[in-house]
Design a protein around this motif. Structure first.
Motif, PDB file in Angstrom:
ATOM      1  N   SER A   1       7.073  19.992  20.493  1.00  0.00           N
ATOM      2  CA  SER A   1       6.890  18.559  20.313  1.00  0.00           C
ATOM      3  C   SER A   1       5.924  18.278  19.168  1.00  0.00           C
ATOM      4  N   VAL A   2       5.868  17.013  18.755  1.00  0.00           N
ATOM      5  CA  VAL A   2       4.961  16.630  17.676  1.00  0.00           C
ATOM      6  C   VAL A   2       3.512  17.014  17.989  1.00  0.00           C
ATOM      7  N   PRO A   3       2.963  16.677  19.166  1.00  0.00           N
ATOM      8  CA  PRO A   3       1.574  17.089  19.421  1.00  0.00           C
ATOM      9  C   PRO A   3       1.376  18.598  19.432  1.00  0.00           C
ATOM     10  N   GLU A   4       2.386  19.338  19.914  1.00  0.00           N
ATOM     11  CA  GLU A   4       2.271  20.798  19.895  1.00  0.00           C
ATOM     12  C   GLU A   4       2.289  21.333  18.468  1.00  0.00           C
ATOM     13  N   VAL A   5       3.140  20.761  17.625  1.00  0.00           N
ATOM     14  CA  VAL A   5       3.195  21.179  16.213  1.00  0.00           C
ATOM     15  C   VAL A   5       1.868  20.909  15.522  1.00  0.00           C
ATOM     16  N   ILE A   6       1.322  19.723  15.736  1.00  0.00           N
ATOM     17  CA  ILE A   6       0.040  19.375  15.114  1.00  0.00           C
ATOM     18  C   ILE A   6      -1.055  20.325  15.594  1.00  0.00           C
ATOM     19  N   ALA A   7      -1.094  20.585  16.897  1.00  0.00           N
ATOM     20  CA  ALA A   7      -2.118  21.472  17.443  1.00  0.00           C
ATOM     21  C   ALA A   7      -2.016  22.877  16.852  1.00  0.00           C
ATOM     22  N   GLU A   8      -0.774  23.390  16.751  1.00  0.00           N
ATOM     23  CA  GLU A   8      -0.594  24.729  16.182  1.00  0.00           C
ATOM     24  C   GLU A   8      -0.987  24.759  14.704  1.00  0.00           C
ATOM     25  N   ALA A   9      -0.575  23.741  13.958  1.00  0.00           N
ATOM     26  CA  ALA A   9      -0.930  23.695  12.532  1.00  0.00           C
ATOM     27  C   ALA A   9      -2.441  23.653  12.345  1.00  0.00           C
ATOM     28  N   SER A  10      -3.128  22.923  13.222  1.00  0.00           N
ATOM     29  CA  SER A  10      -4.582  22.767  13.078  1.00  0.00           C
ATOM     30  C   SER A  10      -5.348  24.038  13.391  1.00  0.00           C
ATOM     31  N   LYS A  11      -4.667  25.024  13.991  1.00  0.00           N
ATOM     32  CA  LYS A  11      -5.297  26.335  14.185  1.00  0.00           C
ATOM     33  C   LYS A  11      -5.296  27.143  12.890  1.00  0.00           C
ATOM     34  N   LEU A  12      -4.325  26.859  12.032  1.00  0.00           N
ATOM     35  CA  LEU A  12      -4.152  27.623  10.792  1.00  0.00           C
ATOM     36  C   LEU A  12      -4.813  26.971   9.599  1.00  0.00           C
TER      37      LEU A  12
ATOM     38  N   GLY B   1      -8.772  17.185  11.355  1.00  0.00           N
ATOM     39  CA  GLY B   1      -8.919  17.906  12.604  1.00  0.00           C
ATOM     40  C   GLY B   1      -8.598  19.372  12.464  1.00  0.00           C
ATOM     41  N   SER B   2      -9.321  20.198  13.182  1.00  0.00           N
ATOM     42  CA  SER B   2      -9.029  21.627  13.255  1.00  0.00           C
ATOM     43  C   SER B   2      -9.166  22.059  14.707  1.00  0.00           C
ATOM     44  N   ASP B   3      -8.326  23.050  15.106  1.00  0.00           N
ATOM     45  CA  ASP B   3      -8.293  23.494  16.496  1.00  0.00           C
ATOM     46  C   ASP B   3      -8.167  22.307  17.457  1.00  0.00           C
ATOM     47  N   VAL B   4      -7.232  21.442  17.168  1.00  0.00           N
ATOM     48  CA  VAL B   4      -7.054  20.210  17.938  1.00  0.00           C
ATOM     49  C   VAL B   4      -6.286  20.512  19.224  1.00  0.00           C
ATOM     50  N   PRO B   5      -6.781  20.106  20.385  1.00  0.00           N
ATOM     51  CA  PRO B   5      -6.016  20.286  21.631  1.00  0.00           C
ATOM     52  C   PRO B   5      -4.738  19.454  21.602  1.00  0.00           C
ATOM     53  N   VAL B   6      -3.701  19.950  22.267  1.00  0.00           N
ATOM     54  CA  VAL B   6      -2.424  19.237  22.308  1.00  0.00           C
ATOM     55  C   VAL B   6      -2.627  17.808  22.817  1.00  0.00           C
TER      56      VAL B   6
ATOM     57  N   ALA C   1       0.834  -1.198   0.000  1.00  0.00           N
ATOM     58  CA  ALA C   1       0.000   0.000   0.000  1.00  0.00           C
ATOM     59  C   ALA C   1       0.873   1.254   0.000  1.00  0.00           C
ATOM     60  N   VAL C   2       0.275   2.373  -0.387  1.00  0.00           N
ATOM     61  CA  VAL C   2       0.982   3.654  -0.395  1.00  0.00           C
ATOM     62  C   VAL C   2       0.150   4.702   0.325  1.00  0.00           C
ATOM     63  N   PHE C   3       0.833   5.739   0.797  1.00  0.00           N
ATOM     64  CA  PHE C   3       0.196   6.857   1.493  1.00  0.00           C
ATOM     65  C   PHE C   3       0.051   8.011   0.510  1.00  0.00           C
ATOM     66  N   PRO C   4      -1.176   8.426   0.159  1.00  0.00           N
ATOM     67  CA  PRO C   4      -1.353   9.539  -0.790  1.00  0.00           C
ATOM     68  C   PRO C   4      -1.076  10.870  -0.118  1.00  0.00           C
ATOM     69  N   VAL C   5      -0.312  11.720  -0.787  1.00  0.00           N
ATOM     70  CA  VAL C   5       0.087  13.003  -0.200  1.00  0.00           C
ATOM     71  C   VAL C   5      -0.856  14.105  -0.669  1.00  0.00           C
ATOM     72  N   ARG C   6      -1.470  14.777   0.284  1.00  0.00           N
ATOM     73  CA  ARG C   6      -2.370  15.896  -0.017  1.00  0.00           C
ATOM     74  C   ARG C   6      -1.600  17.207  -0.077  1.00  0.00           C
ATOM     75  N   ARG C   7      -0.789  17.468   0.943  1.00  0.00           N
ATOM     76  CA  ARG C   7       0.032  18.671   0.980  1.00  0.00           C
ATOM     77  C   ARG C   7       1.161  18.452   1.982  1.00  0.00           C
ATOM     78  N   ILE C   8       2.144  19.347   1.942  1.00  0.00           N
ATOM     79  CA  ILE C   8       3.293  19.264   2.840  1.00  0.00           C
ATOM     80  C   ILE C   8       3.414  20.575   3.602  1.00  0.00           C
ATOM     81  N   LEU C   9       3.335  20.489   4.914  1.00  0.00           N
ATOM     82  CA  LEU C   9       3.593  21.626   5.786  1.00  0.00           C
ATOM     83  C   LEU C   9       4.940  21.407   6.459  1.00  0.00           C
ATOM     84  N   CYS C  10       5.695  22.466   6.660  1.00  0.00           N
ATOM     85  CA  CYS C  10       7.027  22.370   7.261  1.00  0.00           C
ATOM     86  C   CYS C  10       7.151  23.383   8.393  1.00  0.00           C
TER      87      CYS C  10
END
Length: 228
Positions: free
Chosen positions: A176-187, A91-96, A21-30
């Motif tokens: 950290s990874v959860p903090e990065v995800i949470a911040e990205a999900s605000k934007l 997810g959007s506005d995801v808590p850490v 199987a493969v993982f389809p890429v929607r977009r890349i955030l850095c």
């Protein structure tokens, strides 16, 4: 059936470890400057909120491809080894505290950077797109599902022609990874298929044609490619 007036873009995909199987890429955030020592070498010293830039999905260079063409319009191409988070749920506005539930897996990636173009853009207050989001600027290894080995915290390394250039541990990330995800999900509303490159440790440096690049993250895997 939809009739496209030009050929539809091919879906970019990354192999998944242990399966066809493969993982389809929607977009890349850095994430920029997410290790204190790298922030210091790039001219910063505080724990400011994480900032993001993006690359197009087709910047990915995934196995079995192991050659990356030296990009045009630069004389200073740099390597930046990074932990890549593969998002598997929306997810959007995801808590850490809930952010890791969005993670499908992890991979080892390299954020290739036209450093001379980036520095020129910084000096003029211009965006970084040309220095970060160019063709083949996001080499990556296979994605390891989180179900196989959990969430990594170990060593991250990159070598050029066998000589170690970057060597750190993931716990040195400022955010950290959860903090990065949470911040990205605000934007943005994160969706399955998103990849997040989580920042690089110190030791970034130049690459030239013929260089063999190998990177690894403990508990995640490897990436390797040659600049041609």
């Amino acid at each position: 059936m939809t009739h496209y007036v030009v050929p539809a873009p091919v879906v970019t995909a990354v192999p998944v470890e242990g399966t066809d199987a493969v993982f389809p890429v929607r977009r890349i955030l850095c994430v920029g400057r997410n290790y204190a020592a790298h922030r210091a070498e790039m001219g910063g010293d505080d724990r400011e909120p994480p900032f993001f830039f993006s690359k197009p999905a087709d910047a990915i260079v995934a196995p079995p491809h192991h050659a990356v063409a030296y990009p045009s319009v630069t004389k200073n191409l740099h390597h930046e080894i990074e932990l890549v988070v593969a998002i598997g749920a929306p997810g959007s506005d995801v808590p850490v505290a809930e952010a890791l539930a969005l993670v499908w897996g992890y991979a080892v990636g390299v954020d290739l950077t036209r450093r001379d173009l980036q520095n020129a853009a910084k000096d003029k207050g211009y965006p970084w797109d040309a220095s970060k989001g160019f063709d083949a600027s996001a080499p990556i290894g296979v994605i390891r599902p989180v179900a196989l080995s959990g969430h990594p915290t170990g060593r991250i390394q990159l070598a050029v022609n066998g000589a170690t250039k970057q060597d750190s541990v993931l716990t040195n990330m400022i955010w950290s990874v959860p903090e990065v995800i949470a911040e990205a999900s605000k934007l943005w509303r994160l969706e399955a298929g998103d990849l997040i490159y989580t920042g690089t440790p110190e030791g970034v440096g130049p690459l030239v044609r013929g260089d063999q690049v190998t990177g690894s993250i403990e508990g995640v895997g490897e990436v390797d490619f040659r600049i041609v």
